[in-house]
Every structure is written in C-alpha cells, then in structure tokens.
Design an enzyme around this catalytic site. Sequence first.
Site, mmCIF file in Angstrom:
data_model
loop_
_atom_site.group_PDB
_atom_site.id
_atom_site.type_symbol
_atom_site.label_atom_id
_atom_site.label_comp_id
_atom_site.label_asym_id
_atom_site.label_seq_id
_atom_site.Cartn_x
_atom_site.Cartn_y
_atom_site.Cartn_z
ATOM 1 N N ASP A 160 0.862 -1.175 0.000
ATOM 2 C CA ASP A 160 0.000 0.000 0.000
ATOM 3 C C ASP A 160 0.904 1.234 0.000
ATOM 4 O O ASP A 160 2.112 1.154 0.239
ATOM 5 C CB ASP A 160 -0.957 -0.018 1.195
ATOM 6 N N GLU A 179 -10.140 7.409 4.471
ATOM 7 C CA GLU A 179 -9.064 6.855 5.305
ATOM 8 C C GLU A 179 -9.032 7.489 6.697
ATOM 9 O O GLU A 179 -10.072 7.785 7.285
ATOM 10 C CB GLU A 179 -7.726 6.950 4.567
HETATM 11 C C1 BGC Z 1 -5.071 3.154 0.330
HETATM 12 C C2 BGC Z 1 -5.359 2.078 -0.668
HETATM 13 C C3 BGC Z 1 -5.272 2.602 -2.061
HETATM 14 C C4 BGC Z 1 -3.921 3.243 -2.270
HETATM 15 C C5 BGC Z 1 -3.726 3.808 -3.650
HETATM 16 C C6 BGC Z 1 -3.827 3.902 -0.004
HETATM 17 O O1 BGC Z 1 -3.680 5.026 0.825
HETATM 18 O O2 BGC Z 1 -4.943 2.577 1.608
HETATM 19 O O3 BGC Z 1 -6.617 1.525 -0.403
HETATM 20 O O4 BGC Z 1 -5.481 1.587 -2.973
HETATM 21 O O5 BGC Z 1 -3.748 4.280 -1.344
HETATM 22 O O6 BGC Z 1 -4.453 4.945 -3.854
HETATM 23 C C1 BGC Z 2 -3.449 9.420 -2.560
HETATM 24 C C2 BGC Z 2 -4.254 8.283 -2.133
HETATM 25 C C3 BGC Z 2 -3.561 7.681 -0.995
HETATM 26 C C4 BGC Z 2 -3.274 8.676 0.102
HETATM 27 C C5 BGC Z 2 -2.425 8.044 1.154
HETATM 28 C C6 BGC Z 2 -3.338 10.385 -1.455
HETATM 29 O O1 BGC Z 2 -2.713 11.509 -1.927
HETATM 30 O O2 BGC Z 2 -4.027 10.004 -3.654
HETATM 31 O O3 BGC Z 2 -4.382 7.395 -3.178
HETATM 32 O O4 BGC Z 2 -4.367 6.676 -0.525
HETATM 33 O O5 BGC Z 2 -2.651 9.808 -0.397
HETATM 34 O O6 BGC Z 2 -2.040 8.841 2.213
#
Ligand code: BGC
Ligand code: BGC
Length: 795
Positions: free
Chosen positions: A280, A480
């Site tokens: 991830d 998130e």
């Molecule tokens: C998330 C994932 C996601 C990835 C890519 C991460 O922060 O936990 O679920 O697929 O970012 O965007």
């Molecule tokens: C990204 C997400 C990712 C997240 C993680 C964002 O900027 O676009 O995909 O999950 O950062 O912290």
Amino acid sequence: MAADAALEARIDSLLQRMSLEDKVGQVVQGDLDSLSPADLQLYRLGSVLAGGNSEPGKRYNASAKEWLDLADALYQASVNRNDGGPVIPVLLGIDAVHGHNNVVGATLFPHNIGLGAINDAELVGRIAAATAEELRSTGFEWTFAPTVTVPRDDRWGRTYEGYSEDGALVARYATAVVQGLQGSIGDDGFLDQKHVIASSKHFIGDGGTFEGHDKGDTRVSEAELRDIHGAGHIAALQAGTQTVMASFSSWNGQKMHGNYSLLTEVLKQRLGFDGFVVGDWNGHGEVKGCSNQSCAASFNAGVDMFMAPDSWRDVYDNTLSQVRSGAIAIARLDDAVRRILRVKLRLGLFEAGAPSSRALGGKFDLLGSDKNRALAREAVRRSLVLLKNNGGLLPVSPRQRVLVAGDGADNIGKQSGGWTLTWQGTGTKTEDFPNAESIWQGIRSAVKAAGGEAELSVEGRYEQRPDVAVVVFGEDPYAEFIGDVPHLGYQLDAPKDLQLLRSLKSAGIPVVAVFLSGRPMWVNPHLNASNAFVAAWLPGSEGGGIADVLFSDGDGKPRYAFEGRLPFSWPRSAAQSPLNAGQDDYDPLFPLGFGLSYGQTADLPELSELPGVSAAASQSGLFFARGAEADGLRWWLANSEGESLAVAQLPSLDLVAGVRMLATDHTAQEDARRFVFRSQGGSAELRSTTAIALSALSKESPFLVVTLKVSEAPQGALRVGIGQQTIDISAELRGFKPNEWLSIAVPVHCPATAPIVDDVTTVFHIQSSGATDLALSRIALGVGADRVVKCPSAP
Ligand code: BGC
Ligand code: BGC
C-alpha cells in the site's frame, strides 16, 4: 490457479534476458504525479498508479481523453526500447472503488456499505463488470478493488469501504466482484480486454484495528483473523484475484508489510496464491527499521511490488543495492518478478498494443452510459434501509407540495462521499458531474411528473406551507484516517441538522429524514425529530433512486419496495463501538439485517437522547490532529483590514489576501495545514461552536502545544494563543531549522498579562504581522514540548 507450462516457459525466457536493473524496475510502482513517461522509459518500472489525488495535468477534473492520452504515453514509454533487452509493458492501476470514481462523467455506484445493504451478489458482480468496462475506456487495466475488509469498529474512517461487519456476506461479494472485474476462470472472457485485474485488499485484518484507528493494530487470535477478516480474501483468491494488497495495519503489533508468516507462508504457500502482492501507499516505510525510501524487510516478507508513489526512485536505487549486497536474495527477486510477469501475461498485456487501440479504448460513451446509470440507480433503490416509518408516512404522494431541505439535498459531492474525483471527495463542484443527478433533482422530477410541487431550500425555509418535508443531511466526505472519529455520535457539538428537523416538526410538518453516512451513527435525537427515517449511505451519482422509493405512484401504492437491510449493527448509544452481531452484550438499536418494509405498521417509540459519551474531543483539549479539526471547530482567516472568512475548502479562497491556507503533509498525506502569510500580515483562528471550559482544562494541561514546521521564518511578530491571550513566538521560530517538525508549548494563561477567561470559543489563534510560511499538524492542550515558551514579563 492451475499452472500453465507454456506461460511459465515464456516467463523463464524473459527472466533470462532481463538485467538486474530490469528486474528491480518491475517490482517498483510509482505514482503518475511523481513520474513522467521519460522517467518510466529510463527506469522501466513495472507499474504506475494514479492515487486518489493524482491525475493528468494535476487537475482533478481532467477529461477522459486526457486520461487515455496519459495511459498511452506511459504505455509507449514502457515499450520504447532498443538496447536489445526484453520489452515489458507497464501495468496501470487506479482506485476504482465505487465505479471509475477518479474520472469525470463516470458512473458513481453506491460505496460498498450501501451495496452491503442490498445483499445481492449477482447485482454487485454486474456493477463490477460495468466498472471494468468504464476503466478500460480510459486505458486502465487494474483496479485496487475489491476492499474485502470486515470493519468491526465503525469509528474507523474506512467503514464505508467495507460491505459488512459480517464476513460471510463479504465473502459472497468478494467472489462476485472479482469475477465481475476479471471474468470467471475458465470462461473465454477471463482477463480479456473488457475486464481488468482485481486486487483483494487490505491483507489482512484492516477492519479489526483497536478502537477503529486507521493503520492501527488488530489484536485478535489467529482463528478470528482467518474466519472474520480472512473470509473475503479467501473467496477472492478462489475466484482468481491476480493481486492482493498488503494492509497498512498490524496484527498483534507487527506491521503486515513486514509479516513473512502471513504474506509468504500463509497467503502464497498455504493458500497457493500465484499472483503478486502489491504494497500500500508507502506502507513499506512503516515497517520497523524501514523508511519510505528503503525496505528490504518488506520485500523479503513477501511484498512483490512496492507501492512507492513519490519514493520510487530511492526505492529502486536501494532495492538494487540490496540485491547486489545480498540483503535481498536473487531467488526472492526472481520470484517477485515471475509473479508480476505471470499476471501481465495472463492479461495479454504483451500483445494488447496501446491502451487506446484495445477493444474498449476511447469508448468514452461507456462512462456514465444509460445502462450503467440504470444499474447504479437500481443499486441505490435497493440499498436504502428504512429505520422508521411512523404512521406509515412513506410512501409520500408526489401530488403534494414537497419541501426538500438539508445540505445533502442538492450536493452530488456529498452524496458520493470520499474517493470521488479527489481522494477526500471534497472540493468538487456540480459541473464536475455531468452524468449525475442530485437527490433533490430526482425528487423534483418525480413530483413534477405527478403534478405536485417541489421546492428546494437547504435551510428549510418556505413561503407556502408544505405538506411534507424531506430533509437530506449527514456526514461530509472523508477518506481513510481523516474519517476516524472518537465516537459514533452525529453532530453532538453542533446539532445544526437536528435544529432543522425540529423546526419543521414543531411547525407540524411531517418530516422524512434521509441520512447520508459512511457508517451507522447515533442519531436518536434525529430519529425522534422525524416521522420517517431512511439510511441512504453514500449513494453516488444516481440520487434519483431515492425518490423512486420515497414517493408512491400517486394512488398511494409504492413504486418500489424498501429492500435494504442493515449491513452493520446500528448503535443505541454513541459509545457503542465496537458493536457486532454475535458479541456477548449485543444490544444494538437496530440489529444487523434490520430494515422495515412497506406494509409494516409498528411505530418506533421515542428514544433516549442521552448520547452515552461525555466530552467531545474539543472539550478534552484536542483541537486539530491527523488532518481533522475536532467536532464543532472551524477555521477562519482574517486580513489586517479585519475582513474574515470561514474556510470551506482547501486551498482557501483568496478573498482574504493576507493569508492563504492549504493542506500539506507531515506524517501522512494531507494531515497538516499550511499557512502562507503575505507581507501585510493576517491571522487564522480555530473557532468552536460550543464554549470550552478553559480554566478546568488548563489545570491539567497548562500549555497550548502546537506541532509545526517553518518553511520561511516570520518577518515580523508571530503570535499564537488560545482565548484572549496570544504570545509572540517569532524569536523561537527563527531558531527552527527550515522544514523541521517540532512541537512548541505556549502557556495557556499568563497571569500578569491577561485575566483567565473560562468560556473560550477561539481555541487557537495565529497572527502574523509580516510574511511567513509555516505548517501545523497538531494543536492541543498539553504539558510539554520540544520547545517551551515562557510568559512574557509583566509590562
Ligand atoms: C489506500 C489504498 C489505495 C492506495 C492507492 C492507499 O492510501 O490505503 O486503499 O489503494 O492508497 O491509492
Ligand atoms: C493518494 C491516495 C492515498 C493517500 C495516502 C493520497 O494523496 O491520492 O491514493 O491513498 O494519499 O495517504
């Protein structure tokens, strides 16, 4: 999956022709925001992702054509090779988690929580297949979905990404979604150009973290890990998911990105997974002893492809030297590369040509097509859960005068939630959704068609008294950790929606509440203040599905049934979390599986309005942390002329010229706020809707502690403080190293200069008399810090 000898032989010959650099390139994925096609050509990375905030031209509302052009450019860069080495096309991944949600015009299906309420795996499979086609039209061939998490503590900001607290339902859906995305093993269509690669995420236990903390620790037995949190993964593996994403979270204290026994021994060896494990977003960097730039431990534990969005170059260099030094064995590298090549070959990527030349490439009419929107609307209708229908208020006759109110009524961004054009789902405008309908628009057309009258007023004002009011309200979008909450109480501090419901009800107008949320919440006062109450989750682009079910055919007969059933237990108190069916003291307000149907007549009695939680976070002295203000707090900016504005979006509007506020990163994406003060100076304040009892709080916590970073030292005075008192800390700040994060403690109260005031509503001020550029990641009352400022001596 069954081994394919011819395919494995092809991998053998590719591996033989690949240099060490070629191999290391394959195991690294960069983000398109941090890499150009030229970089890709030079480093030959195995994959590129588009993160939630990454898009062509850095515009969240880039067109489908721009997406496809970018996909083509990346593809061309990956196949442009003339040094005799093997040509290996890049794999392009993106989060299509409720439809192809990063692209303007795509169909936005309900978030997974809403799909969970439908309990129909076949429908969810069709949604996945439709999403795959929309993805393919823009050149993407891999989605980071399905999220087969089983959220057990709904304070978690990702609860809505899960289908249910019930692992068995998640497992049924996992099978259907993987088959919908990839096609079914053995069928002709399997991994053809109408399908995409799936990713079962997040492996494993992401939904079980302590107190619902995102990226937290899941403290459960191995049996519980397997039976509850593993249920969806096992089904996804059986359906042939080609990738599995490692979880940010830990199991019993150990980060999953470093867990050899689960990633390698269980997933690959015992469960026979032969695709690849993707990490991830910089998840490797959280493993003990690792950084975002370097982590042999994660690779050795079984992560086959680093998701190294902005760190890919360092990860590439470091992994290469770790292979050379022996810290990573060649056999391990070969295994990871073999897995990645296997997936690419199964997908037919080597023969596919440029994304635009493939079967669905450039077929943009798939995005938001009538067929897909009809499917989404069906899903919306069937996801609605009726929690209260006293006196049989619903279905409502469309031949009446209907007032539609609430800030969710005509707001497609809000009804769609996080992961909608932007990562957080915030900052979008109505024009960004050409193929969508708000809930209000749906009601308006249903009422108009039947000859009734509909009126929209967000605040609930009306000129002519309505026969019925529909109030649409609920959580604002989040994603998130930004969505983690301390308790399940809805708007305990600032009950603005409750006031709206109550004012209509007290005027004698029958009220239908439509609640938008990414989780069940404690809304007893709101239930009491409405005659009918519908949990609508985060429905997405087809707001019209709500009117379909709320309004009758005009002769009193429902047009559609209420079919939705709770996929998560609904709490009786705001403190009831975790709350899951089967637990010993299970006492929900509405149990898992609950949902009224038309024709059921029992009324819901008046409910207790005691929330069961005492102080909100702001009342405990925590004002801003992890990218979020405590409930009921809001930022305000002002310039030296005294003009001020409440911050509604970031970056803030430039109305107040003296200062600009932006989102920035400290330990996680967008978890901090940056303030750029211009030479004329200005101020920012964090204001609370309810007063804070400062004298009591400051007994235990006599300092205001701020974690900050200075990029440009203040030119003049820089004052910070709480309530009526501020102290100039510019001298201290000039001693900060540029871009270093430090905490600084300022006394809450200096007896010599200001009287102590108790009921404080401005919990934080920062005032600059000149230019400066600094960022804050945490603001709270506390005791100590890296730097402690003394009270100025009495004047
Ligand atoms: C998330 C994932 C996601 C990835 C890519 C991460 O922060 O936990 O679920 O697929 O970012 O965007
Ligand atoms: C990204 C997400 C990712 C997240 C993680 C964002 O900027 O676009 O995909 O999950 O950062 O912290």
